[in-house]
Design a protein around this motif. Structure first.
Motif, PDB file in Angstrom:
ATOM      1  N   GLU A  50       0.931  14.194   0.639  1.00 31.78           N
ATOM      2  CA  GLU A  50       0.577  13.832   2.010  1.00 31.78           C
ATOM      3  C   GLU A  50       1.096  14.791   3.064  1.00 31.78           C
ATOM      4  O   GLU A  50       0.480  14.940   4.109  1.00 31.78           O
ATOM      5  CB  GLU A  50       0.963  12.387   2.352  1.00 31.78           C
ATOM      6  CG  GLU A  50       2.421  12.091   2.426  1.00 31.78           C
ATOM      7  CD  GLU A  50       2.714  10.625   2.779  1.00 31.78           C
ATOM      8  OE1 GLU A  50       1.911   9.970   3.425  1.00 31.78           O
ATOM      9  OE2 GLU A  50       3.793  10.151   2.382  1.00 31.78           O
TER      10      GLU A  50
ATOM     11  N   SER B   6       5.706  -4.392   3.106  1.00 32.21           N
ATOM     12  CA  SER B   6       5.104  -3.524   4.124  1.00 32.21           C
ATOM     13  C   SER B   6       6.165  -3.179   5.158  1.00 32.21           C
ATOM     14  O   SER B   6       6.684  -4.075   5.816  1.00 32.21           O
ATOM     15  CB  SER B   6       3.939  -4.248   4.813  1.00 32.21           C
ATOM     16  OG  SER B   6       3.511  -3.509   5.936  1.00 32.21           O
ATOM     17  N   GLN B   7       6.470  -1.900   5.273  1.00 26.54           N
ATOM     18  CA  GLN B   7       7.517  -1.538   6.250  1.00 26.54           C
ATOM     19  C   GLN B   7       7.087  -1.927   7.653  1.00 26.54           C
ATOM     20  O   GLN B   7       7.840  -2.510   8.402  1.00 26.54           O
ATOM     21  CB  GLN B   7       7.937  -0.071   6.117  1.00 26.54           C
ATOM     22  CG  GLN B   7       7.131   0.977   6.858  1.00 26.54           C
ATOM     23  CD  GLN B   7       7.480   1.081   8.322  1.00 26.54           C
ATOM     24  OE1 GLN B   7       8.560   0.636   8.749  1.00 26.54           O
ATOM     25  NE2 GLN B   7       6.591   1.638   9.116  1.00 26.54           N
ATOM     26  N   SER B   8       5.855  -1.630   8.016  1.00 32.65           N
ATOM     27  CA  SER B   8       5.380  -1.913   9.388  1.00 32.65           C
ATOM     28  C   SER B   8       5.080  -3.394   9.580  1.00 32.65           C
ATOM     29  O   SER B   8       5.126  -3.904  10.690  1.00 32.65           O
ATOM     30  CB  SER B   8       4.109  -1.119   9.667  1.00 32.65           C
ATOM     31  OG  SER B   8       3.074  -1.550   8.796  1.00 32.65           O
TER      32      SER B   8
ATOM     33  N   LEU C  16       3.454  11.370  -4.046  1.00 36.52           N
ATOM     34  CA  LEU C  16       2.789  11.005  -2.779  1.00 36.52           C
ATOM     35  C   LEU C  16       3.340  11.847  -1.619  1.00 36.52           C
ATOM     36  O   LEU C  16       2.581  12.304  -0.762  1.00 36.52           O
ATOM     37  CB  LEU C  16       2.974   9.506  -2.501  1.00 36.52           C
ATOM     38  CG  LEU C  16       2.386   8.978  -1.185  1.00 36.52           C
ATOM     39  CD1 LEU C  16       0.879   9.202  -1.115  1.00 36.52           C
ATOM     40  CD2 LEU C  16       2.690   7.497  -0.998  1.00 36.52           C
ATOM     41  N   LYS C  17       4.657  12.080  -1.624  1.00 38.33           N
ATOM     42  CA  LYS C  17       5.246  12.877  -0.534  1.00 38.33           C
ATOM     43  C   LYS C  17       4.654  14.283  -0.535  1.00 38.33           C
ATOM     44  O   LYS C  17       4.277  14.810   0.503  1.00 38.33           O
ATOM     45  CB  LYS C  17       6.774  13.005  -0.677  1.00 38.33           C
ATOM     46  CG  LYS C  17       7.616  11.770  -0.488  1.00 38.33           C
ATOM     47  CD  LYS C  17       7.450  11.044   0.797  1.00 38.33           C
ATOM     48  CE  LYS C  17       6.403   9.993   0.664  1.00 38.33           C
ATOM     49  NZ  LYS C  17       6.545   8.764   1.370  1.00 38.33           N
TER      50      LYS C  17
ATOM     51  N   ALA D 156       0.853  -1.189   0.000  1.00 42.47           N
ATOM     52  CA  ALA D 156       0.000   0.000   0.000  1.00 42.47           C
ATOM     53  C   ALA D 156       0.887   1.236   0.000  1.00 42.47           C
ATOM     54  O   ALA D 156       1.994   1.197   0.532  1.00 42.47           O
ATOM     55  CB  ALA D 156      -0.885   0.001   1.244  1.00 42.47           C
ATOM     56  N   GLY D 157       0.420   2.320  -0.590  1.00 40.45           N
ATOM     57  CA  GLY D 157       1.145   3.600  -0.568  1.00 40.45           C
ATOM     58  C   GLY D 157       2.565   3.440  -1.072  1.00 40.45           C
ATOM     59  O   GLY D 157       2.820   2.895  -2.156  1.00 40.45           O
ATOM     60  N   THR D 158       3.496   3.895  -0.264  1.00 39.19           N
ATOM     61  CA  THR D 158       4.914   3.810  -0.631  1.00 39.19           C
ATOM     62  C   THR D 158       5.330   2.367  -0.894  1.00 39.19           C
ATOM     63  O   THR D 158       6.116   2.091  -1.813  1.00 39.19           O
ATOM     64  CB  THR D 158       5.754   4.412   0.514  1.00 39.19           C
ATOM     65  OG1 THR D 158       5.490   5.816   0.543  1.00 39.19           O
ATOM     66  CG2 THR D 158       7.225   4.166   0.329  1.00 39.19           C
ATOM     67  N   SER D 159       4.818   1.449  -0.104  1.00 41.85           N
ATOM     68  CA  SER D 159       5.213   0.045  -0.299  1.00 41.85           C
ATOM     69  C   SER D 159       4.703  -0.486  -1.638  1.00 41.85           C
ATOM     70  O   SER D 159       5.296  -1.403  -2.208  1.00 41.85           O
ATOM     71  CB  SER D 159       4.695  -0.822   0.849  1.00 41.85           C
ATOM     72  OG  SER D 159       5.408  -0.514   2.008  1.00 41.85           O
TER      73      SER D 159
ATOM     74  N   THR E 283       0.039  -3.513   8.045  1.00 36.67           N
ATOM     75  CA  THR E 283      -0.997  -2.832   7.261  1.00 36.67           C
ATOM     76  C   THR E 283      -2.122  -3.801   6.895  1.00 36.67           C
ATOM     77  O   THR E 283      -1.871  -4.842   6.273  1.00 36.67           O
ATOM     78  CB  THR E 283      -0.350  -2.220   5.999  1.00 36.67           C
ATOM     79  OG1 THR E 283       0.587  -1.249   6.443  1.00 36.67           O
ATOM     80  CG2 THR E 283      -1.376  -1.562   5.086  1.00 36.67           C
TER      81      THR E 283
ATOM     82  N   VAL F 123       5.326  10.089   9.601  1.00 34.32           N
ATOM     83  CA  VAL F 123       4.250   9.368   8.912  1.00 34.32           C
ATOM     84  C   VAL F 123       4.624   9.116   7.452  1.00 34.32           C
ATOM     85  O   VAL F 123       4.312   8.073   6.876  1.00 34.32           O
ATOM     86  CB  VAL F 123       2.908  10.142   9.056  1.00 34.32           C
ATOM     87  CG1 VAL F 123       1.872   9.620   8.071  1.00 34.32           C
ATOM     88  CG2 VAL F 123       2.391  10.011  10.487  1.00 34.32           C
ATOM     89  N   ALA F 124       5.304  10.069   6.837  1.00 32.13           N
ATOM     90  CA  ALA F 124       5.727   9.880   5.444  1.00 32.13           C
ATOM     91  C   ALA F 124       6.894   8.894   5.409  1.00 32.13           C
ATOM     92  O   ALA F 124       7.902   9.089   6.082  1.00 32.13           O
ATOM     93  CB  ALA F 124       6.147  11.214   4.855  1.00 32.13           C
ATOM     94  N   ALA F 125       6.734   7.855   4.626  1.00 32.79           N
ATOM     95  CA  ALA F 125       7.810   6.871   4.492  1.00 32.79           C
ATOM     96  C   ALA F 125       8.968   7.501   3.715  1.00 32.79           C
ATOM     97  O   ALA F 125       8.749   8.094   2.659  1.00 32.79           O
ATOM     98  CB  ALA F 125       7.292   5.640   3.766  1.00 32.79           C
TER      99      ALA F 125
ATOM    100  N   VAL G  66      -1.649   1.713   9.126  1.00 35.65           N
ATOM    101  CA  VAL G  66      -3.092   1.641   8.912  1.00 35.65           C
ATOM    102  C   VAL G  66      -3.546   0.201   9.177  1.00 35.65           C
ATOM    103  O   VAL G  66      -3.525  -0.647   8.285  1.00 35.65           O
ATOM    104  CB  VAL G  66      -3.461   2.122   7.486  1.00 35.65           C
ATOM    105  CG1 VAL G  66      -4.962   2.177   7.315  1.00 35.65           C
ATOM    106  CG2 VAL G  66      -2.867   3.508   7.240  1.00 35.65           C
TER     107      VAL G  66
HETATM  108  O1  M6R Z   1       3.741  -0.025   6.753  1.00 38.16           O
HETATM  109  P1  M6R Z   1       3.413  -0.104   5.296  1.00 38.16           P
HETATM  110  O2  M6R Z   1       4.589  -0.031   4.431  1.00 38.16           O
HETATM  111  O3  M6R Z   1       2.570  -1.297   4.959  1.00 38.16           O
HETATM  112  O4  M6R Z   1       2.520   1.184   5.014  1.00 38.16           O
HETATM  113  C1  M6R Z   1       1.925   1.377   3.767  1.00 38.16           C
HETATM  114  C2  M6R Z   1       1.381   2.762   3.612  1.00 38.16           C
HETATM  115  O5  M6R Z   1       0.377   3.016   4.548  1.00 38.16           O
HETATM  116  C3  M6R Z   1       2.468   3.845   3.726  1.00 38.16           C
HETATM  117  O6  M6R Z   1       3.489   3.638   2.820  1.00 38.16           O
HETATM  118  C4  M6R Z   1       1.862   5.238   3.494  1.00 38.16           C
HETATM  119  O7  M6R Z   1       1.451   5.370   2.172  1.00 38.16           O
HETATM  120  C5  M6R Z   1       2.859   6.333   3.862  1.00 38.16           C
HETATM  121  N1  M6R Z   1       2.161   7.419   4.496  1.00 38.16           N
HETATM  122  C6  M6R Z   1       3.568   6.892   2.684  1.00 38.16           C
HETATM  123  O8  M6R Z   1       4.431   7.933   3.011  1.00 38.16           O
END
Ligand code: M6R
Length: 616
Positions: free
Chosen positions: A496, A354-356, A492-493, A307-310, A359, A405-407, A613
């Motif tokens: 957001e 997914s960094q976290s 995206l940066k 999702a998003g950056t990932s 998600t 919050v921004a990756a 998220v």
């Molecule tokens: O933890 P994740 O990589 O799964 O998160 C995915 C997105 O929610 C995350 O990359 C989001 O888009 C960031 N706010 C981007 O900067």
């Protein structure tokens, strides 16, 4: 419905000699949970056999001044940061929530899907609700059972059995003031083991200051902690030998503080050289890479999602493996998994980025593919998080905790790890020989140095350009080929954190519609990868934009033939195209950062967004 993307923390102290009081420990933990995004916060404890709850809407620091979170008495304290996705944030809806008789207090991260049914039935039994939240039902359910069972833990277990949805729950009660009861399903929860105290929290930064010995609580676990004991069982009542799950984490508290930077985001942008070095060191020695390559080559279809950056990192990998290894990988956005699941079988493979690792959209995609028998590979920054745990195999980036919050550093480390997988894939599929692999090893091993150069040569330029960019309402981010996901990440940066509408698409698409919006002074950012053919094609795209009065901003390698065509250029080191995310992303991160700051926004806490998220 009100649903939460929250942070929770709870501490029980047996030995009063801790450096801080339990109230201060929870308050400091709450500050470290701030990055997840929140609109209100609260704490609860048991003092002189009475439940004390302090909570309200607003920033933790202001609530501390007003209510004195850190001064709350008692040795068992729970705390919460609430992020409402629906309905107005308010003092009443802030957690903790209590029952009718003020004997039980609950904090919760997740969504209780059947709360309306439960609430109706509790109201019919005479319970009086104060908030609109789903969470409050838990406090009343426990109260209801306690009146019959006379045991807090048994009542909590019965209450949890009725819950549908996702939850990390903490409960305290005046009946057992030395314990925090917890349960987990689909929302993150960690236990920190201290000396004379124990902690529960949503994530590692919240407890990093107190202990490095942690247990990641698994889905379907329920139990309690006291100051010197931990008890866990699964939802079927089997006792868990938790000692098998204790891990020592190697993140330091220094990783989770601003260290003199005005914002975490800026600190994390500057941490990229270190994060890239550690990540490359890790993946280049990781035996799992060869196993992942075998899984990819054995699979009938290979998908990658995030999702998003990932997702941008996923898209990058799909392009890199096509170009370098001739292996087709289908990228898709995690929340769209239902469109892809029908064609999946047990001969297929899904890579989840997914960094976290928590998600929910990505987790749901993983589960849907797994259910159809597909093998799963995780790419994550957090060891033992849900996505790696539920995967067959995991590859880890080593970015350290990302608080903004921004990756930022997690994107460049994800792409570097995936670049190494693409190289290994090219070797195994016979596209490159051992000599070339060694060359690629040197090229990727240089990522840290290149990121450092890029940052130092473009930071001032980003700051200067933000003086103009902060006035615009809209921008395009265009590229071709391997540059497309990098441009998407730049857009995206800006969106957001600087709240500027930014759209990204492959540059060839302009004439199929988007160019209609371009007029005098419209900013178009071109990401120019190191490839002659692509440069030639981008020249045409730049010219068509210029002809309509667009302001052309380039992120281009030194000596690019396109530099003369641009109104404003971020010149980045010329290197192999595989490293485009490493050289071309930092200036875009810096541009968004300085633009947000110039507009007076806090880049670490963008509105309406949470770091992780964990709900759909
Ligand atoms: O933890 P994740 O990589 O799964 O998160 C995915 C997105 O929610 C995350 O990359 C989001 O888009 C960031 N706010 C981007 O900067």
């Amino acid at each position: 419905m009100l649903s939460d993307l929250c942070g929770i923390i709870g501490i029980v102290v047996a030995n009063k000699n801790t450096q801080y009081s339990p109230g201060t420990m929870v308050y400091r933990g709450l500050l470290r949970l701030e990055y997840r995004g929140y609109d209100s916060a609260g704490v609860a404890s048991i003092c002189d056999n009475k439940l004390v709850v302090l909570k309200g809407k607003g920033r933790i620091i202001d609530l501390e001044r007003k209510l004195g979170f850190s001064k709350i008495c008692g040795s068992t304290v729970i705390g919460h940061t609430r992020w409402a996705t629906h309905g107005a944030p308010s003092d009443i809806n802030a957690h903790p929530h209590t029952d009718c008789s003020n004997r039980f207090a609950v904090v919760h991260n997740g969504i209780i899907q059947n709360y309306l049914d439960l609430k109706k039935s509790l109201i019919s039994k005479g319970h009086v609700f104060r908030s609109d939240t789903d969470t409050e039902v838990v406090a009343h359910l426990v109260e209801d059972y306690y009146n019959v069972l006379n045991s807090v833990y048994d009542s909590f277990k019965q209450a949890v059995k009725l819950l549908e949805g996702s939850y990390a729950l903490l409960l305290i009660s005046i009946h057992e003031p030395d314990k925090i009861f917890f349960a987990k399903k689909d929302s993150p929860l960690i236990i920190g083991l201290g000396n004379g105290f124990n902690v529960l929290a949503s994530d590692i930064p919240a407890l990093l200051e107190y202990t490095k010995r942690i247990i990641t609580v698994r889905d379907g676990w329920i139990g309690y902690i006291s100051g010197n004991s931990v008890y866990i069982e699964d939802f079927d009542g089997n006792i868990i030998d938790w000692s098998k799950y204790v891990r020592i984490i190697n993140w330091s508290i220094g990783d989770a503080v601003k260290a003199g930077y005005p914002h975490y985001m800026l600190k994390e942008i500057h941490e990229q050289p270190r994060a890239l070095k550690d990540t490359f060191y890790g993946v280049s020695k990781d035996e799992n890479i060869a196993r992942v390559v075998d899984l990819i080559l054995d699979a009938e279809k290979v998908f990658i999602t995030g999702a998003g950056t990932s997702f941008h990192a996923s898209y990058y990998f799909a392009l890199a493996s096509n170009i370098l290894a001739g292996v087709m990988v289908y990228p898709f956005i995690a929340s769209e998994f239902e469109s892809y699941a029908p064609v999946v079988s047990d001969r297929d493979l899904l890579i989840v980025v997914s960094q976290s690792g928590e998600t929910m959209d990505a987790l749901k995609a993983l589960r849907a593919f797994k259910e159809r028998g597909a093998k799963i590979v995780a790419v994550s920054n957090v060891v033992d998080s849900a996505i790696p745990r539920e995967s067959d195999i995991a590859i880890y980036t080593r970015a350290g905790p990302e608080i903004g919050v921004a990756a930022t550093k997690t994107f460049t480390t994800q792409t570097l790890a995936l670049a190494w997988v693409a190289v290994a894939l090219a070797r195994s599929s016979g596209r490159i020989g051992e000599g070339e692999v060694r060359e690629y090893f040197d090229i990727l091993g240089n990522a840290s140095k290149l990121a450092s150069e890029t940052i130092s040569i473009t930071e001032y330029a980003a700051k200067r350009l933000s003086e103009w960019l902060h006035r615009v309402n809209s921008a395009y981010y265009l590229s071709r080929w391997i540059g497309v996901p990098v441009a998407m990440e730049g857009a995206l940066k800006l969106k957001e954190i600087a709240y500027i509408h930014a759209e990204s698409y492959p540059a060839g698409e302009s004439k199929h519609g988007p160019i209609a919006l371009v007029e005098e002074d419209f900013p178009v950012i071109f990401v120019v990868p190191n490839n002659e053919e692509v440069e030639k094609l981008l020249l045409g795209n730049i010219k068509e934009m210029k002809a309509r009065g667009a302001v052309i901003i380039g992120v281009a390698p030194e000596e690019s033939s396109l530099i003369d065509e641009m109104d404003y250029v971020f010149t980045v080191p010329r290197t192999h195209w595989l490293l485009t995310p490493i050289t071309h992303t930092p200036p875009q991160q810096l541009l968004a950062y300085y633009t947000a700051v110039r507009k007076g926004y806090d880049p670490d806490k963008p509105r309406n967004l949470a770091k992780t998220v964990t709900v759909e």
